[in-house]
Scaffold this active site. Structure first.
Site, PDB file in Angstrom:
ATOM      1  N   CYS A 167       0.818  -1.203   0.000  1.00 35.46           N
ATOM      2  CA  CYS A 167       0.000   0.000   0.000  1.00 35.46           C
ATOM      3  C   CYS A 167       0.856   1.259   0.000  1.00 35.46           C
ATOM      4  O   CYS A 167       2.082   1.190   0.044  1.00 35.46           O
ATOM      5  CB  CYS A 167      -0.900   0.053   1.244  1.00 35.46           C
ATOM      6  SG  CYS A 167      -2.065  -1.291   1.397  1.00 35.46           S
TER       7      CYS A 167
ATOM      8  N   GLY B 119      -0.209   1.123  -5.148  1.00 36.36           N
ATOM      9  CA  GLY B 119      -1.465   0.408  -4.936  1.00 36.36           C
ATOM     10  C   GLY B 119      -2.544   0.938  -5.841  1.00 36.36           C
ATOM     11  O   GLY B 119      -2.827   2.135  -5.830  1.00 36.36           O
TER      12      GLY B 119
ATOM     13  N   ASN C 185       0.716   0.559   5.882  1.00 39.18           N
ATOM     14  CA  ASN C 185       1.448  -0.022   4.763  1.00 39.18           C
ATOM     15  C   ASN C 185       2.329  -1.135   5.302  1.00 39.18           C
ATOM     16  O   ASN C 185       3.143  -0.916   6.198  1.00 39.18           O
ATOM     17  CB  ASN C 185       2.305   1.064   4.099  1.00 39.18           C
ATOM     18  CG  ASN C 185       3.296   0.511   3.081  1.00 39.18           C
ATOM     19  OD1 ASN C 185       4.392   1.021   2.941  1.00 39.18           O
ATOM     20  ND2 ASN C 185       2.907  -0.532   2.373  1.00 39.18           N
ATOM     21  N   GLY C 186       2.168  -2.342   4.777  1.00 39.57           N
ATOM     22  CA  GLY C 186       2.989  -3.451   5.229  1.00 39.57           C
ATOM     23  C   GLY C 186       2.177  -4.709   5.401  1.00 39.57           C
ATOM     24  O   GLY C 186       1.061  -4.828   4.876  1.00 39.57           O
TER      25      GLY C 186
ATOM     26  N   CYS D 114      13.169  -3.199   2.715  1.00 35.54           N
ATOM     27  CA  CYS D 114      13.027  -4.101   1.568  1.00 35.54           C
ATOM     28  C   CYS D 114      13.844  -3.586   0.390  1.00 35.54           C
ATOM     29  O   CYS D 114      13.643  -2.465  -0.086  1.00 35.54           O
ATOM     30  CB  CYS D 114      11.561  -4.211   1.171  1.00 35.54           C
ATOM     31  SG  CYS D 114      11.289  -5.214  -0.319  1.00 35.54           S
TER      32      CYS D 114
ATOM     33  N   TYR E 271      12.475  -1.807  -7.605  1.00 36.87           N
ATOM     34  CA  TYR E 271      11.241  -1.757  -8.395  1.00 36.87           C
ATOM     35  C   TYR E 271      10.112  -0.933  -7.794  1.00 36.87           C
ATOM     36  O   TYR E 271       9.474  -0.145  -8.485  1.00 36.87           O
ATOM     37  CB  TYR E 271      10.751  -3.200  -8.630  1.00 36.87           C
ATOM     38  CG  TYR E 271       9.399  -3.306  -9.305  1.00 36.87           C
ATOM     39  CD1 TYR E 271       9.219  -2.858 -10.601  1.00 36.87           C
ATOM     40  CD2 TYR E 271       8.312  -3.861  -8.635  1.00 36.87           C
ATOM     41  CE1 TYR E 271       7.970  -2.953 -11.225  1.00 36.87           C
ATOM     42  CE2 TYR E 271       7.068  -3.968  -9.245  1.00 36.87           C
ATOM     43  CZ  TYR E 271       6.904  -3.510 -10.546  1.00 36.87           C
ATOM     44  OH  TYR E 271       5.691  -3.597 -11.147  1.00 36.87           O
TER      45      TYR E 271
ATOM     46  N   SER F  35      10.247  -0.058 -15.274  1.00 38.69           N
ATOM     47  CA  SER F  35      11.109  -0.446 -14.170  1.00 38.69           C
ATOM     48  C   SER F  35      12.540  -0.755 -14.576  1.00 38.69           C
ATOM     49  O   SER F  35      13.432  -0.784 -13.725  1.00 38.69           O
ATOM     50  CB  SER F  35      10.503  -1.655 -13.451  1.00 38.69           C
ATOM     51  OG  SER F  35      10.245  -2.694 -14.378  1.00 38.69           O
TER      52      SER F  35
ATOM     53  N   ASP G 124      15.810  -5.555 -17.397  1.00 38.78           N
ATOM     54  CA  ASP G 124      14.581  -5.505 -16.599  1.00 38.78           C
ATOM     55  C   ASP G 124      14.954  -5.647 -15.131  1.00 38.78           C
ATOM     56  O   ASP G 124      16.078  -6.020 -14.797  1.00 38.78           O
ATOM     57  CB  ASP G 124      13.615  -6.611 -17.023  1.00 38.78           C
ATOM     58  CG  ASP G 124      12.169  -6.311 -16.646  1.00 38.78           C
ATOM     59  OD1 ASP G 124      11.910  -5.227 -16.080  1.00 38.78           O
ATOM     60  OD2 ASP G 124      11.299  -7.158 -16.914  1.00 38.78           O
ATOM     61  N   ASP G 125      13.986  -5.351 -14.244  1.00 43.47           N
ATOM     62  CA  ASP G 125      14.299  -5.349 -12.816  1.00 43.47           C
ATOM     63  C   ASP G 125      14.278  -6.732 -12.196  1.00 43.47           C
ATOM     64  O   ASP G 125      15.024  -7.015 -11.246  1.00 43.47           O
ATOM     65  CB  ASP G 125      13.319  -4.438 -12.068  1.00 43.47           C
ATOM     66  CG  ASP G 125      11.901  -4.977 -12.124  1.00 43.47           C
ATOM     67  OD1 ASP G 125      11.475  -5.632 -11.169  1.00 43.47           O
ATOM     68  OD2 ASP G 125      11.225  -4.743 -13.142  1.00 43.47           O
TER      69      ASP G 125
ATOM     70  N   CYS H 236       7.916 -13.856   0.576  1.00 42.20           N
ATOM     71  CA  CYS H 236       8.082 -12.765   1.523  1.00 42.20           C
ATOM     72  C   CYS H 236       6.844 -12.700   2.411  1.00 42.20           C
ATOM     73  O   CYS H 236       5.719 -12.793   1.917  1.00 42.20           O
ATOM     74  CB  CYS H 236       8.259 -11.438   0.787  1.00 42.20           C
ATOM     75  SG  CYS H 236       8.239  -9.990   1.856  1.00 42.20           S
TER      76      CYS H 236
ATOM     77  N   CYS I  57      16.789  -5.792   3.630  1.00 40.88           N
ATOM     78  CA  CYS I  57      16.244  -7.144   3.684  1.00 40.88           C
ATOM     79  C   CYS I  57      16.341  -7.762   2.294  1.00 40.88           C
ATOM     80  O   CYS I  57      15.784  -7.230   1.328  1.00 40.88           O
ATOM     81  CB  CYS I  57      14.787  -7.126   4.146  1.00 40.88           C
ATOM     82  SG  CYS I  57      14.062  -8.782   4.237  1.00 40.88           S
TER      83      CYS I  57
ATOM     84  N   CYS J 217      14.254 -12.540   0.047  1.00 38.08           N
ATOM     85  CA  CYS J 217      13.633 -13.087  -1.157  1.00 38.08           C
ATOM     86  C   CYS J 217      14.675 -13.694  -2.100  1.00 38.08           C
ATOM     87  O   CYS J 217      14.337 -14.504  -2.963  1.00 38.08           O
ATOM     88  CB  CYS J 217      12.819 -12.018  -1.882  1.00 38.08           C
ATOM     89  SG  CYS J 217      13.724 -10.508  -2.234  1.00 38.08           S
TER      90      CYS J 217
END
Length: 491
Positions: free
Chosen positions: A19, A46, A122-123, A273, A279, A320, A382-383, A419, A470, A473
């Site tokens: 979000c 979002g 958000n989260g 993150c 991205y 991106s 690309d990302d 994640c 972090c 992933c």
């Protein structure tokens, strides 16, 4: 319905973030308009729903929210139906928990015995179910399935139980585990801003001559005329009233001790993150002292060093991959060229094709620029690659446009692990990097080669950030472990 969902996944084969939040405390009655503009600037975070809550002159909290883009939710004069005020918060939602329904759109307004609060979150909470069950056991009722509603109800419950606003807020914050950047709107025209101890999601504060604003990204502050003055520190609680910060909790020695403790934590590498830089965030944002644009340029430069190849042009996948492509071109000396024309008006009104039209789905959004790629060896940047469905269509479309060879360069390492803190990949089985080797991925998506940035290269590209990153992933780890609270109690 199943085919439409499969087509949607093909069309949007990217990670998505939970979000965006925005809030203002200003001296004028422009809070609603500023919040609307802030949410427009954060729309990339979002697109499923949006809402604004504002405190009226009689200290009542009025909220308007619905499914859709910001412009859709507040079309036909709906924005003007909100009362004028100088304190407001807003929320733009992409769902990773809960169904995509209007009931799950924020902000969440909760009434209790002595007042009313609105919460924008958000989260993603790792203990949302446990908290929901505990609150239900004491008679708290829920109307939605989002963990953001749990946050709002939890704060209201403990404010009542503690018989004090700040004691209740800090008590509730201590119980939250996972990722949370939160703005609470209080009926007495306060904003309470909270960020989890690791700072998984960005949250920053800006200042102007009329007051303060809080946003998920600094681009929204700039758009609304506020200058970035600080990032909310992980574990901080900041109270804003009348356009000024009036209280902070968890600063000083405790914050420094927390940072030292984090460096010794060997269980998992947790922090901001890394996909914010890769991205999620807009390139014109600055997060934790590092320009997102600069970070992506650095990623492209690292890719050129780690995976050089002779080619005619470098192209980025819009949007991106564009900055990383610039970096690759700068480092390699290979000319940068546009590989696609992007249709910027697809949006939510896009009608998903029938099964027979699925091969053309990517071209609806990205149409190859054949004049640039025909008979060329192309480095395509690309990302990330998540499932591999969309990038395969993109590579195919470039080859159909006449590209001689396509060499993919990806500005993040292979994505292998789920994640629990706010991205929407819930199954490792869906990730192509867990199904195939890198040469097999190249063959599967139709590329002549693939080169992923190394984890070290990615970290070096972001080394100027103030927080640890972090990267679970990519590396895996115990990312569900229980966080210890770092929020100070209030005496």
């Amino acid at each position: 319905m199943k085919k439409e969902q499969e087509t949607k996944e093909l069309f949007e084969d990217k990670l998505h973030e939970e979000c965006a939040v925005f809030g203002v405390s200003v001296s004028t009655n422009e809070a609603v308009g500023l919040t609307y503009n802030g949410l427009l600037s954060l729309q990339h975070r979002g697109q499923e729903g949006a809402g604004i809550a504002v405190v009226s002159e009689n200290k009542n909290i009025i909220c308007q929210k619905e499914l859709g883009l910001v412009t859709e939710v507040f079309q036909n004069g709906k924005l003007k139906k909100l009362p004028e005020g100088n304190v407001a918060i807003g929320h733009a939602r992409y769902s990773t928990t809960g169904t995509n329904s209007s009931a799950n759109v924020g902000p969440f307004v909760t009434e209790f015995l002595t007042g009313r609060i609105a919460v924008a979150h958000n989260g993603n909470l790792t203990n949302a179910k446990e908290l929901r069950d505990e609150l239900k056991s004491v008679g708290v009722q829920f109307n939605a399935s989002s963990d953001s509603e749990v946050v709002s109800k939890l704060f209201a419950y403990h404010v009542v139980k503690q018989k004090d606003l700040m004691k209740g807020v800090v008590k509730a914050a201590n119980l939250l585990k996972g990722a949370f950047s939160i703005i609470i709107l209080v009926g007495d025209k306060k904003l309470i801003v909270i960020r989890d101890k690791y700072g998984f999601r960005p949250l920053c504060i800006g200042k102007s001559e009329i007051g303060l604003a809080v946003a998920s990204e600094s681009c929204a502050l700039n758009t609304c005329g506020f200058e970035l003055i600080e990032d909310v520190l992980p574990g901080d609680v900041v109270v804003i009233e009348n356009g000024e910060i009036i209280q902070r909790l968890n600063r000083g020695e405790l914050q420094e001790k927390y940072r030292l403790d984090r460096g010794r934590d060997k269980r998992a590498e947790l922090g901001l993150c890394v996909f914010e830089y890769v991205y999620f965030a807009r390139p014109d944002s600055v997060i934790e002292g590092l320009s997102v644009y600069d970070a992506r340029i650095n990623m492209g430069r690292a890719l050129a060093k780690e995976h050089p190849i002779k080619a005619d042009i470098v192209c980025g996948v819009p949007d991106s991959g564009l900055e990383a492509a610039i970096g690759y071109s700068q480092e390699s000396g290979i000319p940068l060229a546009s590989g696609f024309v992007k249709n910027r008006y697809v949006g939510r009104s896009f009608i998903y094709p029938t099964q027979g039209e699925r091969d053309s789905i990517v071209k609806i959004k990205l149409n190859p620029l054949s004049v640039n790629v025909k008979d060329k060896i192309v480095i395509l940047v690309d990302d990330s690659i998540v499932r591999g469905t969309t990038i395969a269509k993109i590579v195919s479309s470039l080859k159909k446009a006449g590209a001689k060879e396509i060499h993919l360069r990806i500005s993040s390492p292979p994505f292998r692990f789920t994640c629990h803190y706010g991205t929407d990949v819930d199954s490792e089985d869906a990730l192509i990097a867990n199904k195939m080797t890198i040469p097999e991925i190249a063959k599967n998506v139709g590329a002549d080669s693939i080169g992923y940035i190394s984890l070290e290269g990615l970290k070096n590209a972001c080394k100027k950030t103030k927080l640890p990153l972090c990267t679970i992933c990519f590396t895996g780890g115990d990312c569900k472990w229980e966080q210890k609270s770092t929020l100070e109690d209030v005496n």
